[in-house]
Write a protein that holds these residues in place. Structure first.
Motif: not given
Length: 242
Positions: A202-231
């Motif tokens: 019973e979740l509502s998608p209206e508000i989403v809290l996403y803390d990127t400092t606790n998670f990183f991806t293994y996207f290949a360098p050539q993989t495009e993404s609008e959300l994932a960025h280095t930091g």
């Protein structure tokens, strides 16, 4: 199932055995204990305990253990249980058919997910990782069959590399099982999974809290993404996108 200790007379001497029974699904794709969750069979096992005297000696003595084994249980079991609870297992079974090296193809994909969450390794070392967990028992597979070759063939069954390269400008990575999955299949699984989660919890998608400092991806360098960025992240993996 029932567990009991019973005696057996052999050559005039009395020996004791432990007998226990377990239920096992006939179809490894079935899960659950409720009615209609699939047929199961009863496996009965007996373990030799010894004579009454030897059992007494074992109970009242404190010998050093001959062998100690440990395997990861809590974290991987919780993830697997959550995959069942949210319907992810059912979705993978529905969309990813076939079997390679005696292991259903959908299990390769789920194992890759669990591995990334628990202890990311290369596909070649997946067998070593799985053998140190309880996953082979609860999911029903031989950990020795897991390697880069078996993962590659399981992925190729979903969509062949040749077919994929026709629709992509770059070659896929041999070490990324998700690189060769059909985007259509992936999006269908993703959309259905999100729908299941929203309804179940019973979740509502209206508000989403996403803390990127606790998670990183293994996207290949050539993989495009609008959300994932280095930091900068708390794990210190600043070279990986988050």
């Amino acid at each position: 199932m029932a567990t009991k200790i019973y005696p057996k007379i052999i050559s005039g001497k009395e020996y004791y055995y432990l007998q226990y029974s377990t239920r096992q699904k006939i179809d490894s794709n079935d899960s659950g204990k409720i009615k209609g969750s699939g047929k199961s069979k009863v496996n009965t096992n007996s373990v030799y305990l010894g004579t009454a005297e030897s059992i007494k000696n074992k109970l009242f003595s404190s010998p050093e253990p001959l062998k100690v084994e440990w395997r990861d249980f809590g974290f991987v079991s919780a993830i697997y249980n959550m995959a069942i609870e949210t319907g992810l297992v059912e979705l993978l079974q529905q969309h990813i058919k076939g079997k390679r090296y005696g292991i259903e193809n959908w299990k390769y994909f789920l194992l890759a997910i669990i591995n990334r969450l628990q202890q990311a390794t290369s596909k070649e070392k997946m067998g070593e990782w799985a053998a140190k967990t309880v996953l082979p028992e609860i999911m029903g597979f031989d950990a020795k069959k897991l390697n880069s070759k078996s993962f590659w063939y399981a992925t190729d069954d979903v969509i062949s590399q040749k077919d994929l390269e026709k629709t992509r400008d770059i070659a896929v990575s041999e070490n990324d099982i998700f690189a060769s999955i059909d985007d259509t299949i992936f999006r269908e699984i993703e959309n259905s999974l999100i729908e299941n989660i929203l309804k179940k919890y019973e979740l509502s998608p209206e508000i989403v809290l996403y803390d990127t400092t606790n998670f990183f991806t293994y996207f290949a360098p050539q993989t495009e993404s609008e959300l994932a960025h280095t930091g900068h992240n708390k794990a210190g993996r600043h070279n990986l996108r988050q």
